[in-house]
Design a protein around this motif. Structure first.
Motif, PDB file in Angstrom:
ATOM      1  N   LYS A   1     -22.771  28.089   9.158  1.00  0.00           N
ATOM      2  CA  LYS A   1     -21.803  29.092   8.715  1.00  0.00           C
ATOM      3  C   LYS A   1     -21.202  28.608   7.405  1.00  0.00           C
ATOM      4  N   SER A   2     -21.002  29.525   6.478  1.00  0.00           N
ATOM      5  CA  SER A   2     -20.428  29.152   5.192  1.00  0.00           C
ATOM      6  C   SER A   2     -19.302  30.105   4.824  1.00  0.00           C
ATOM      7  N   LEU A   3     -18.441  29.667   3.932  1.00  0.00           N
ATOM      8  CA  LEU A   3     -17.371  30.541   3.446  1.00  0.00           C
ATOM      9  C   LEU A   3     -17.958  31.688   2.646  1.00  0.00           C
ATOM     10  N   ARG A   4     -19.044  31.413   1.946  1.00  0.00           N
ATOM     11  CA  ARG A   4     -19.674  32.450   1.119  1.00  0.00           C
ATOM     12  C   ARG A   4     -20.176  33.614   1.969  1.00  0.00           C
ATOM     13  N   SER A   5     -20.619  33.324   3.184  1.00  0.00           N
ATOM     14  CA  SER A   5     -21.181  34.386   4.028  1.00  0.00           C
ATOM     15  C   SER A   5     -20.134  35.132   4.840  1.00  0.00           C
ATOM     16  N   PHE A   6     -18.866  34.723   4.751  1.00  0.00           N
ATOM     17  CA  PHE A   6     -17.822  35.402   5.527  1.00  0.00           C
ATOM     18  C   PHE A   6     -17.366  36.658   4.799  1.00  0.00           C
ATOM     19  N   ASP A   7     -17.251  37.760   5.549  1.00  0.00           N
ATOM     20  CA  ASP A   7     -16.839  39.044   4.984  1.00  0.00           C
ATOM     21  C   ASP A   7     -15.320  39.173   5.102  1.00  0.00           C
ATOM     22  N   PHE A   8     -14.612  38.775   4.061  1.00  0.00           N
ATOM     23  CA  PHE A   8     -13.153  38.843   4.083  1.00  0.00           C
ATOM     24  C   PHE A   8     -12.656  40.287   4.120  1.00  0.00           C
ATOM     25  N   ASP A   9     -13.432  41.214   3.564  1.00  0.00           N
ATOM     26  CA  ASP A   9     -13.028  42.626   3.584  1.00  0.00           C
ATOM     27  C   ASP A   9     -13.009  43.171   5.011  1.00  0.00           C
ATOM     28  N   ALA A  10     -13.844  42.598   5.888  1.00  0.00           N
ATOM     29  CA  ALA A  10     -13.925  43.098   7.268  1.00  0.00           C
ATOM     30  C   ALA A  10     -12.738  42.646   8.100  1.00  0.00           C
ATOM     31  N   ASN A  11     -12.047  41.595   7.678  1.00  0.00           N
ATOM     32  CA  ASN A  11     -10.868  41.130   8.415  1.00  0.00           C
ATOM     33  C   ASN A  11      -9.755  40.789   7.424  1.00  0.00           C
ATOM     34  N   PRO A  12      -8.917  41.778   7.106  1.00  0.00           N
ATOM     35  CA  PRO A  12      -7.834  41.552   6.130  1.00  0.00           C
ATOM     36  C   PRO A  12      -6.756  40.594   6.623  1.00  0.00           C
ATOM     37  N   ASN A  13      -6.802  40.213   7.918  1.00  0.00           N
ATOM     38  CA  ASN A  13      -5.824  39.241   8.424  1.00  0.00           C
ATOM     39  C   ASN A  13      -6.047  37.851   7.835  1.00  0.00           C
ATOM     40  N   ILE A  14      -7.260  37.587   7.395  1.00  0.00           N
ATOM     41  CA  ILE A  14      -7.597  36.269   6.848  1.00  0.00           C
ATOM     42  C   ILE A  14      -7.507  36.331   5.331  1.00  0.00           C
ATOM     43  N   ASP A  15      -6.589  35.553   4.771  1.00  0.00           N
ATOM     44  CA  ASP A  15      -6.344  35.556   3.336  1.00  0.00           C
ATOM     45  C   ASP A  15      -7.357  34.657   2.633  1.00  0.00           C
ATOM     46  N   PRO A  16      -8.184  35.208   1.746  1.00  0.00           N
ATOM     47  CA  PRO A  16      -9.196  34.390   1.060  1.00  0.00           C
ATOM     48  C   PRO A  16      -8.589  33.227   0.289  1.00  0.00           C
ATOM     49  N   ALA A  17      -7.430  33.453  -0.333  1.00  0.00           N
ATOM     50  CA  ALA A  17      -6.804  32.381  -1.121  1.00  0.00           C
ATOM     51  C   ALA A  17      -6.433  31.195  -0.240  1.00  0.00           C
ATOM     52  N   THR A  18      -5.919  31.488   0.965  1.00  0.00           N
ATOM     53  CA  THR A  18      -5.565  30.418   1.900  1.00  0.00           C
ATOM     54  C   THR A  18      -6.797  29.631   2.314  1.00  0.00           C
ATOM     55  N   ILE A  19      -7.874  30.350   2.621  1.00  0.00           N
ATOM     56  CA  ILE A  19      -9.108  29.690   3.058  1.00  0.00           C
ATOM     57  C   ILE A  19      -9.692  28.828   1.948  1.00  0.00           C
ATOM     58  N   HIS A  20      -9.696  29.341   0.731  1.00  0.00           N
ATOM     59  CA  HIS A  20     -10.265  28.564  -0.368  1.00  0.00           C
ATOM     60  C   HIS A  20      -9.388  27.368  -0.714  1.00  0.00           C
ATOM     61  N   THR A  21      -8.095  27.467  -0.475  1.00  0.00           N
ATOM     62  CA  THR A  21      -7.226  26.300  -0.623  1.00  0.00           C
ATOM     63  C   THR A  21      -7.578  25.252   0.428  1.00  0.00           C
ATOM     64  N   LEU A  22      -7.811  25.702   1.659  1.00  0.00           N
ATOM     65  CA  LEU A  22      -8.223  24.781   2.731  1.00  0.00           C
ATOM     66  C   LEU A  22      -9.568  24.136   2.412  1.00  0.00           C
ATOM     67  N   ALA A  23     -10.432  24.872   1.717  1.00  0.00           N
ATOM     68  CA  ALA A  23     -11.762  24.348   1.387  1.00  0.00           C
ATOM     69  C   ALA A  23     -11.687  23.162   0.430  1.00  0.00           C
ATOM     70  N   SER A  24     -10.550  22.990  -0.238  1.00  0.00           N
ATOM     71  CA  SER A  24     -10.383  21.819  -1.110  1.00  0.00           C
ATOM     72  C   SER A  24     -10.237  20.536  -0.297  1.00  0.00           C
ATOM     73  N   CYS A  25      -9.913  20.702   1.014  1.00  0.00           N
ATOM     74  CA  CYS A  25      -9.807  19.586   1.969  1.00  0.00           C
ATOM     75  C   CYS A  25      -8.604  18.680   1.724  1.00  0.00           C
ATOM     76  N   GLU A  26      -7.631  19.165   0.983  1.00  0.00           N
ATOM     77  CA  GLU A  26      -6.430  18.366   0.759  1.00  0.00           C
ATOM     78  C   GLU A  26      -5.694  18.125   2.077  1.00  0.00           C
ATOM     79  N   TRP A  27      -5.745  19.098   2.990  1.00  0.00           N
ATOM     80  CA  TRP A  27      -5.085  18.970   4.297  1.00  0.00           C
ATOM     81  C   TRP A  27      -5.730  17.859   5.132  1.00  0.00           C
ATOM     82  N   ILE A  28      -7.031  17.666   4.949  1.00  0.00           N
ATOM     83  CA  ILE A  28      -7.716  16.569   5.657  1.00  0.00           C
ATOM     84  C   ILE A  28      -7.299  15.236   5.054  1.00  0.00           C
ATOM     85  N   LYS A  29      -7.195  15.205   3.748  1.00  0.00           N
ATOM     86  CA  LYS A  29      -6.737  13.986   3.073  1.00  0.00           C
ATOM     87  C   LYS A  29      -5.347  13.585   3.561  1.00  0.00           C
ATOM     88  N   LYS A  30      -4.511  14.597   3.881  1.00  0.00           N
ATOM     89  CA  LYS A  30      -3.146  14.339   4.349  1.00  0.00           C
ATOM     90  C   LYS A  30      -3.060  14.237   5.876  1.00  0.00           C
TER      91      LYS A  30
END
Length: 264
Positions: free
Chosen positions: A81-110
Motif C-alpha cells: 500500500k502506498s500514499l500515492r495509491s490512496f484516493d483522498f477525494d473518496a474520504n474527505p475525513n483524511i487530510d492529505p496535508a496531515t498525512i504527507h507531514t506524517l510521511a516525513s517521519c518526524e513523529w517517529i524520530k520524536k
C-alpha cells in the motif's frame, strides 16, 4: 587473490577485468551498469572524475534501494500500500496535508504515537501500511502485526518462558504498527501482556495503531477499565489521532462500479 594489472588492454579484456574486479569487491550494480555508463560517458564527454562519480553513485543508489526493500520485507506487511495509491477525494475525513507531514517521519524520530480510528473500509489499514512503508524507505526499522496475532505471540512466549526476549524484540524496532486493535475482546492476561509491550516502547519508540472502535468503545476490548485507560494513555500521549470516519469508501466504490456496469 591478486588480480594481474596490465596496460593497454583490449576492450574485451578490459570488460572481463572489470567484471572480475566487481565480483571480487561485491559491486553488482557497477558490474551490471558499467558498460552503459561508459558508453554514456564517451557520448557526453565526461571527465574521468565524472565517470567514476557516475559509477559510484549507481552502486550507492542500488544499495540504498536494496536496503529499503529488505526493511519493507522485514516489516511483514500483508500487502503493498502506498500514499500515492490512496484516493483522498473518496474520504474527505483524511487530510492529505496531515498525512504527507506524517510521511516525513518526524513523529517517529520524536518517538510519538499515531492512532487511526474509524469504521471498516475507511482507509485505516491502507494508511497504516503506507506510512509504515514510508518509514522503512527512510531507514527506520518497522514491524507490522495484527493485534490478536501479537497478543497470541506474547501469550505463547510467556508459556515458554521467552516473554522478556519477545517484548525486547518488539521494543527495539523504531515503529510498531498494530492493526485491527479493537476487533476482538482480549482477556485480562492478553491485555496486560500488550500493555507491557506498549510500556517498553513508551517515549522511546513509536507505535501506530488502526482501530475500528473509538476510544470510548475500547472497554469492550480491554475489559478492565483501569488497564484500558492506561493503554489509551500510552497510545495517545503527545501523539496524532486521525479519525477516518464511518463511510466505507470501499463499499461506495463497489456500488459505483456495479451501477456503472448496470448502466452499460
Amino acid at each position: 587473490m591478486t588480480m594481474p594489472r596490465q596496460r593497454g588492454l583490449t576492450e574485451q579484456a578490459a570488460d572481463a577485468a572489470i567484471d572480475s574486479a566487481c565480483r571480487l569487491l561485491r559491486l553488482p550494480s557497477i558490474r551490471n551498469e558499467f558498460s552503459d555508463i561508459a558508453d554514456r560517458a564517451v557520448k557526453d564527454q565526461m571527465t574521468y572524475r565524472g565517470f567514476l562519480a557516475e559509477l559510484l553513485m549507481a552502486e550507492c543508489d542500488d544499495r540504498a534501494r536494496r536496503r529499503s526493500e529488505r526493511r519493507i520485507k522485514a516489516a511483514g506487511f500483508p500487502r503493498e500500500k502506498s500514499l500515492r495509491s490512496f484516493d483522498f477525494d473518496a474520504n474527505p475525513n483524511i487530510d492529505p496535508a496531515t498525512i504527507h507531514t506524517l510521511a516525513s517521519c518526524e513523529w517517529i524520530k520524536k518517538s510519538q504515537p499515531l492512532c487511526l480510528i474509524g469504521d471498516s473500509g475507511t482507509g485505516k489499514s491502507h494508511m497504516l501500511i503506507a506510512l509504515g512503508t514510508e518509514a522503512a524507505m527512510k531507514g527506520y526499522r518497522v514491524r507490522y502485526t495484527l493485534a490478536t496475532k501479537l497478543v497470541n505471540e506474547l501469550v505463547e512466549a510467556a508459556d515458554e518462558k521467552q516473554l522478556n526476549k519477545t517484548i525486547a524484540r518488539y521494543g527495539r524496532v523504531d515503529l510498531l504498527c498494530i492493526d485491527e486493535l479493537g476487533y476482538m475482546e482480549l482477556d485480562r492476561h492478553g491485555a496486560e501482556l500488550l500493555f507491557q509491550v506498549l510500556t517498553e516502547r513508551e517515549e522511546k519508540n513509536s507505535v501506530a495503531i488502526a482501530s475500528n472502535e473509538s476510544f470510548g468503545g475500547w472497554t469492550k476490548t480491554f475489559t478492565d477499565p483501569r488497564l484500558c485507560a492506561a493503554i489509551v494513555d500510552r497510545l495517545t500521549f503527545n501523539g496524532t489521532i486521525i479519525e477516518t470516519g464511518t463511510d466505507s469508501y470501499r463499499l461506495a466504490s463497489t456500488r459505483a462500479r456495479a451501477e456503472h456496469a448496470e448502466a452499460n
